[in-house]
Design a protein around this motif. Structure first.
Motif, PDB file in Angstrom:
ATOM      1  N   LEU A   1       0.855  -1.196   0.000  1.00 47.68           N
ATOM      2  CA  LEU A   1       0.000   0.000   0.000  1.00 47.68           C
ATOM      3  C   LEU A   1       0.884   1.236   0.000  1.00 47.68           C
ATOM      4  O   LEU A   1       1.714   1.411   0.891  1.00 47.68           O
ATOM      5  CB  LEU A   1      -0.898   0.008   1.242  1.00 47.68           C
TER       6      LEU A   1
ATOM      7  N   CYS B   1      -2.283   5.198   0.771  1.00 48.55           N
ATOM      8  CA  CYS B   1      -3.692   4.874   0.489  1.00 48.55           C
ATOM      9  C   CYS B   1      -4.564   5.179   1.708  1.00 48.55           C
ATOM     10  O   CYS B   1      -4.105   5.123   2.848  1.00 48.55           O
ATOM     11  CB  CYS B   1      -3.843   3.398   0.143  1.00 48.55           C
TER      12      CYS B   1
ATOM     13  N   LEU C   1      -1.416  -1.229  -4.394  1.00 47.56           N
ATOM     14  CA  LEU C   1      -2.345  -0.087  -4.390  1.00 47.56           C
ATOM     15  C   LEU C   1      -1.548   1.199  -4.223  1.00 47.56           C
ATOM     16  O   LEU C   1      -0.732   1.315  -3.299  1.00 47.56           O
ATOM     17  CB  LEU C   1      -3.350  -0.214  -3.230  1.00 47.56           C
TER      18      LEU C   1
ATOM     19  N   ASN D   1      -1.717   5.372  -3.839  1.00 47.22           N
ATOM     20  CA  ASN D   1      -2.347   6.682  -3.667  1.00 47.22           C
ATOM     21  C   ASN D   1      -3.830   6.673  -4.076  1.00 47.22           C
ATOM     22  O   ASN D   1      -4.259   7.435  -4.940  1.00 47.22           O
ATOM     23  CB  ASN D   1      -1.573   7.723  -4.511  1.00 47.22           C
ATOM     24  N   CYS D   2      -4.619   5.793  -3.445  1.00 47.83           N
ATOM     25  CA  CYS D   2      -6.030   5.659  -3.812  1.00 47.83           C
ATOM     26  C   CYS D   2      -6.889   5.634  -2.550  1.00 47.83           C
ATOM     27  O   CYS D   2      -6.372   5.557  -1.437  1.00 47.83           O
ATOM     28  CB  CYS D   2      -6.246   4.391  -4.628  1.00 47.83           C
TER      29      CYS D   2
ATOM     30  N   SER E   1      -2.817   5.344  -9.038  1.00 52.11           N
ATOM     31  CA  SER E   1      -3.038   6.544  -8.216  1.00 52.11           C
ATOM     32  C   SER E   1      -4.266   7.335  -8.675  1.00 52.11           C
ATOM     33  O   SER E   1      -4.637   7.332  -9.849  1.00 52.11           O
ATOM     34  CB  SER E   1      -1.803   7.446  -8.261  1.00 52.11           C
TER      35      SER E   1
END
Length: 429
Positions: A301, A304, A317, A319-320, A335
Motif C-alpha cells: 500500500l 492509500c 495499491l 495513492n487511492c 493513483s
C-alpha cells in the motif's frame, strides 16, 4: 464419520449469476477476495471429519477441476478425496443431468462401491459454517430415513422459500413451495420443538429447507431407482417420500445465505467487511475455510486511505481511496482511484513491469484499474483491464442491461464488468 459420503451439487448453468458464470461453473465463482464458493461446503466437510467428497457439475467445469486438483490433496493414509464428477453420456443414459436427483442417479453405480451408511447431499452455492457431525447424529438418533437441514424464518421472508410443517416429534408432514396469504398462515409451526426458545419461536414460526439432506443409503438408492421420472430432490423426491418414510427436520439457527443471484452475491461479499462482527467470518480458527495456497507476496500500500474493506494478498495499491469494498488477489489500483461499495476479484497473473510499460506506451490497457478511475457499486471480474479516468457508477441508475460487446452487464442496478474485459480510457458507465 467414516461411514458418510458427501455429494456436493454444483448447480445448473448458473443463469442467475451470469455473467460471473460465463466462463466458470457456479461453485468456482470467487468469493471474499481469495476463496471460491466450493471451498465453503468442502471446508465444512473437512472440519466435520468427512473426507469422501464428490462434486457434481456439468457446466464450464474446467476452472472448478483445476481449483480442486490444486487445493484438496489428502495424504495416502486415509481414503479421503475431493473429486469432480461431470455429466457424461453413457449407453444407458445419453442425457445431461436433468436435476439434482437425476445428477446423483446417473452416478449411483459409483456411489454404490463405497462402504458407507449415509449420503450427505449439499449445495455448492451457499455461504455458512456448519458442523455436519451434529446434523448426522440427529439423523441417527431419530432413526430417520431422510433428514433435512432447515432454517427458522419470519413471516416477512417466508413466502420466498419452500416451507415445511412438522409434528411434535420433528417429523416433516407437509411441504409448500413459496406460499402466500392463507396458504402461508397454514404453514406456521412451533419451532421450539426443534430447539428454539419460546420467544424465538414466536418471531420465526416458519421453517425453510436449506437444500442440505442426509439419506440412509438404501433409502436413497430405492427412491432414485423407483421413480426415474422424478429429477429434483427438493420439489419431487423428498415431498413424495415424506408419506412413506421418516423424514425429519434438523434446525440450523445460524448465518446461512443462498448466493445464487448477483444481488445476493454482491451483498454477501460486502457484508464480510462489517464491524465489529460480520454475519460470517473467515477468521474462525476452530473451523477454518480452506482454499488453494498461492504463495503470493504481501499486499503493498503506497499512500492509500482504506476504510472497512478486505484486501487479498499480492495486491499493489497506489495513492487511492478504498471504502467498504473487497479486493481480490493480485489487484492493482493506480493513483487517484476511488473504489466504493465494490467487489474487485483481482487477477490470475502478474504482468511484468516491462509489459505494463509497453502497454502504456502503445496505448494498450494493462491489467488492473487505471489512474483517476472511480468505481462505485460494481463487481469487477478477474483480469479486467480498466483504463484511466473511467467512471463505473451506473450514472443513469439502470437496473438491467446487457452490454457484452462493451464488456459489462447490469444486474439489479449492479454493474458487472466481465472477466478479461477491456474498458477504454474515459469510459462512463
Amino acid at each position: 464419520m467414516k461411514k458418510v459420503l458427501s455429494i456436493i451439487l454444483g448447480g445448473g448453468a448458473g443463469t442467475r449469476l451470469y455473467p460471473l458464470t460465463k466462463l466458470r461453473a457456479k461453485p468456482a465463482v470467487p468469493v471474499a477476495g481469495k476463496y471460491r464458493l466450493i471451498d465453503i461446503p468442502v471446508s465444512n466437510c473437512i472440519n466435520s471429519e468427512i473426507f469422501k467428497i464428490y462434486v457434481l457439475t456439468q457446466f464450464n467445469s474446467a476452472s472448478l477441476n483445476r481449483h480442486i486438483a490444486r487445493t484438496y490433496n489428502f495424504t495416502g493414509f486415509n481414503e479421503g478425496f475431493v473429486e469432480v464428477l461431470a455429466a457424461q453420456q453413457t449407453p444407458e443414459n445419453p442425457n445431461w443431468f436433468q436435476g439434482t436427483a437425476d445428477a446423483v442417479r446417473q452416478y449411483l453405480w459409483l456411489m454404490e462401491e463405497w462402504d458407507v451408511e449415509e449420503y450427505l447431499i449439499l449445495s455448492g452455492d451457499h455461504l455458512y459454517r456448519m458442523d455436519y457431525r451434529q446434523f448426522i447424529q440427529r439423523h441417527r438418533d431419530t432413526g430417520a430415513d431422510i433428514t433435512l437441514s432447515v432454517i427458522p424464518i419470519d413471516e416477512r421472508r417466508a413466502s420466498d422459500f419452500g416451507l415445511m410443517k412438522i409434528d411434535d416429534s420433528g417429523r416433516i408432514i407437509d411441504f409448500s413451495e413459496k406460499p402466500k396469504g392463507e396458504a402461508l398462515t397454514q404453514m406456521q409451526v412451533d419451532t421450539s420443538v426443534l430447539g428454539l426458545t419460546k420467544e424465538q419461536a414466536q418471531k420465526q414460526p416458519y421453517i425453510a429447507s436449506m437444500g442440505i439432506y442426509v439419506f440412509k443409503k438404501e433409502v436413497l438408492f430405492k427412491l432414485l431407482r423407483e421413480s426415474v421420472e422424478r429429477t429434483d430432490f427438493g420439489k419431487e423426491i423428498i415431498p413424495d417420500a415424506s408419506k412413506d418414510y421418516n423424514v425429519q427436520a434438523y434446525l440450523f439457527d445460524d448465518y446461512w445465505e443462498d448466493i445464487g443471484t448477483i444481488e445476493a452475491f454482491y451483498h454477501a461479499n460486502l457484508a464480510l467487511t462489517q464491524q465489529p462482527q460480520p454475519p460470517f467470518s473467515f477468521y474462525d480458527e476452530q473451523a477454518p475455510i480452506y482454499t488453494r495456497a498461492r504463495y503470493l507476496p504481501p499486499t503493498k500500500l503506497l499512500d492509500c486511505q482504506i476504510t472497512e474493506s478486505i484486501i487479498g494478498e499480492g495486491c499493489i495499491l497506489k495513492n487511492c481511496r478504498i471504502q467498504h469494498s473487497v479486493l481480490g488477489v493480485r489487484s492493482r489500483i493506480e493513483s487517484g482511484c476511488v473504489i466504493e461499495e465494490s467487489l474487485l476479484m483481482g487477477a490470475d497473473f502478474y504482468q511484468a513491469s516491462v509489459e505494463r510499460q509497453c502497454s502504456l506506451i502503445e496505448n494498450d490497457i494493462p491489467v488492473g484499474i487505471g489512474t483517476d478511475t472511480i468505481i462505485r457499486g460494481a463487481i469487477i471480474d478477474k483480469n479486467a483491464r480498466i483504463g484511466h479516468d473511467v467512471k463505473i457508477v451506473n450514472k443513469d441508475n439502470v437496473q438491467e442491461a446487457e452490454r457484452e460487446n462493451q464488456g459489462f452487464y447490469i444486474r439489479s442496478g449492479i454493474v458487472v464488468v466481465l472477466k478479461n474485459a477491456v474498458i477504454p480510457d474515459g469510459t462512463i458507465i
